[in-house]
Design a protein around this motif. Structure first.
Motif, PDB file in Angstrom:
ATOM      1  N   GLY A 187     -49.381  38.463  -7.468  1.00  0.00           N
ATOM      2  CA  GLY A 187     -48.689  37.259  -7.010  1.00  0.00           C
ATOM      3  C   GLY A 187     -47.538  36.835  -7.900  1.00  0.00           C
ATOM      4  N   ASP A 188     -47.455  37.397  -9.118  1.00  0.00           N
ATOM      5  CA  ASP A 188     -46.356  37.010 -10.017  1.00  0.00           C
ATOM      6  C   ASP A 188     -45.010  37.461  -9.455  1.00  0.00           C
ATOM      7  OD1 ASP A 188     -48.026  35.825 -11.816  1.00  0.00           O
ATOM      8  OD2 ASP A 188     -47.803  37.335 -13.396  1.00  0.00           O
ATOM      9  N   LEU A 189     -43.986  36.702  -9.818  1.00  0.00           N
ATOM     10  CA  LEU A 189     -42.615  37.004  -9.411  1.00  0.00           C
ATOM     11  C   LEU A 189     -42.059  38.092 -10.336  1.00  0.00           C
ATOM     12  CD1 LEU A 189     -40.071  36.372  -7.786  1.00  0.00           C
ATOM     13  CD2 LEU A 189     -39.718  34.360  -9.208  1.00  0.00           C
ATOM     14  N   ALA A 190     -41.796  39.279  -9.762  1.00  0.00           N
ATOM     15  CA  ALA A 190     -41.340  40.427 -10.551  1.00  0.00           C
ATOM     16  C   ALA A 190     -39.822  40.517 -10.596  1.00  0.00           C
ATOM     17  CB  ALA A 190     -41.909  41.721  -9.966  1.00  0.00           C
ATOM     18  N   VAL A 191     -39.176  40.165  -9.490  1.00  0.00           N
ATOM     19  CA  VAL A 191     -37.710  40.246  -9.436  1.00  0.00           C
ATOM     20  C   VAL A 191     -37.208  39.176  -8.473  1.00  0.00           C
ATOM     21  CG1 VAL A 191     -37.854  42.081  -7.698  1.00  0.00           C
ATOM     22  CG2 VAL A 191     -35.725  41.751  -8.948  1.00  0.00           C
TER      23      VAL A 191
END
Lengths: 79, 147, 147, 79
Positions: free
Chosen positions: B91-95
Motif C-alpha cells: 500500500g505504500d506510495l512507491a512513485v
C-alpha cells in the motif's frame, strides 16, 4: 590502473559487496567486465547489462581511465 | 543539472500533496497524477514488502532528462516525479508523477510518458520479499532475474 | 441508485485527498487522478471566475452510470468522481476523478473515459465571467452559446 | 394538464425563472417546447436540446402526464 566498481541489485548479491577497488589492465568496459565476471561468477550476460562510467551511460567500448567509477547495471525495475 | 529540479529520489514517505502544489499555474486547466502503490501480489506470488535500490547519481540525472523531455514534447505547464528508495510495505506510495497543462489531453499523455520512461530507463531496482520466505530482484516486466 | 455511490455533486471545496483514500486496495498497484482547475482564460478571453449550475437529480444519476460503466469496461479496482457546483475562482478545483487498478494501463484509460463522458453527458453548465464585464454560458467545446 | 418545467443555464436566462408551473394541452415534449419557445423567445432549436422527464432522459415524443417535471437542457459544459 585503479578503478572503483559499484554493484546494484542481483549484481550486488553475486559480488557480495556494494563497491570495490579494482586494479586492472583492461582497456575498456567490456574487458573489465570479462575479468570481474570470471572472478564473481556473474550469471547475467553483457548483452543484458548497461554500462555507466562516472555517473553517465557509456558504451562497452569506452576507454577506461585511472580513477573511473564503473557500473554494470542489470535491467531496471523501478516504478 | 541546470535549471529547476523536477525529479527526486526520496528515502522517506513521498508527499504527493506537497508535490502537487508545485504544479499550480493560472493558465493550467488540467492536472493528471499517477501513483504507483506496492501491491500484495506479483506473478502469482504473495508479496509481503519490497526494497528499492537506486544508483542515485545516474537515477537523478536520467529522471531530470525524462521530465524535461515530457515538458518539451507535450503542451505541459509543469511536471514532477518522485521515486522512493529503501524498504516499503503493501500500500505504500512507491512513485508519484504529476503533470499540469492547459488541456487534459496533454496532461494525460505526458503523465503516461513519464511513468513509462521512468520504469524503462531510470536505474532503480525492486527486490520483492515473498510470503514463502524467498526474495528476488525483478526485471522491467516484473519477471524474476534468472537465479 | 442501488449500491455504493461513486459520483458526487459538491457545493463546497472538493477534498481530493479524502476521495483518494476510498481508492486504496491491497491488490491495486496504480492510481490515476484527474483534476480540472479553473483557468484564467478561455477562447482568447480573460476569465475572472465562473459558476456551475447542475440539474442535480439527473446529474447524480448520470454520473453514477458513467462510473459504473468505467468499472465494468476497464480492469479497475475502484473509481470516484466529484464535481463542483456554485461559484469558483481561478485555480479552484472544479472536478476530480480518481481510479485505482492492478495495472496502470487500465487506471489511465478509465480515468480518461470518466472525465470525457462526464463532460459530454452530465447535465452541468459553466457560466464564465470575463474581465470585460460580460458573461456567457458555454457549450461542451467551450465555445459560447449563441446570444 | 399541469406540469412543472425547470430551466438551466441559457434557457434559464431566457425564461427569466428557475422553474414554472405550466398548464398545457400539448401531448408530448415536442408540443410543449413549441408553446414555451413562442412564449419565452428561446433561441436554441429543439435539435440542440435534450429532454428530461421526471429526472431521466426522455424522447421528444414521450407522452406527457399530469404532474410531470419536464426539462429542456442545452448542451452541457461541465468539467
Amino acid at each position: 590502473m585503479n578503478l572503483r566498481v559499484l554493484y546494484f541489485a542481483s549484481m550486488r548479491d553475486h559480488a557480495g559487496v556494494d563497491a570495490e577497488r579494482v586494479t586492472t589492465v583492461a582497456k575498456d568496459a567490456r574487458g573489465l567486465f570479462g575479468e570481474l565476471r570470471a572472478r564473481h561468477g556473474f550469471v547475467l550476460d553483457a548483452a543484458r547489462l548497461r554500462v555507466a562510467i562516472n555517473g553517465a551511460f557509456a558504451s562497452w567500448e569506452q576507454v577506461l581511465r585511472d580513477g573511473d567509477e564503473v557500473v554494470f547495471m542489470p535491467p531496471v525495475s523501478g516504478g | 543539472m541546470i535549471g529547476i529540479s523536477r525529479f527526486a529520489l526520496v528515502e522517506a514517505s513521498i508527499d504527493g500533496v506537497a508535490l502537487g502544489r508545485d504544479l499550480a499555474r493560472p493558465d493550467a486547466g488540467a492536472c493528471v497524477t499517477f501513483e504507483g502503490w506496492v501491491r500484495d501480489h506479483n506473478d502469482g506470488r504473495r508479496v509481503l514488502r519490497l526494497d528499492y535500490q537506486a544508483y542515485a547519481a545516474l537515477a537523478a540525472n536520467e529522471g531530470e532528462i525524462i521530465l524535461a523531455e515530457a515538458v518539451r514534447r507535450f503542451a505541459v505547464a509543469e511536471a514532477r516525479c518522485a521515486h522512493r528508495t529503501g524498504s516499503l510495505a503493501i500500500g505504500d506510495l512507491a512513485v508519484w508523477v504529476g503533470v499540469s497543462a492547459a488541456h487534459r489531453g496533454a496532461a494525460f499523455d505526458a503523465c503516461r510518458f513519464i511513468i513509462d520512461e521512468v520504469k524503462l530507463r531510470v536505474p532503480i531496482w525492486k527486490n520483492e520479499h515473498y510470503a514463502d520466505g524467498e526474495s528476488g530482484w525483478l526485471h522491467p516486466d516484473n519477471t524474476p532475474v534468472s537465479r
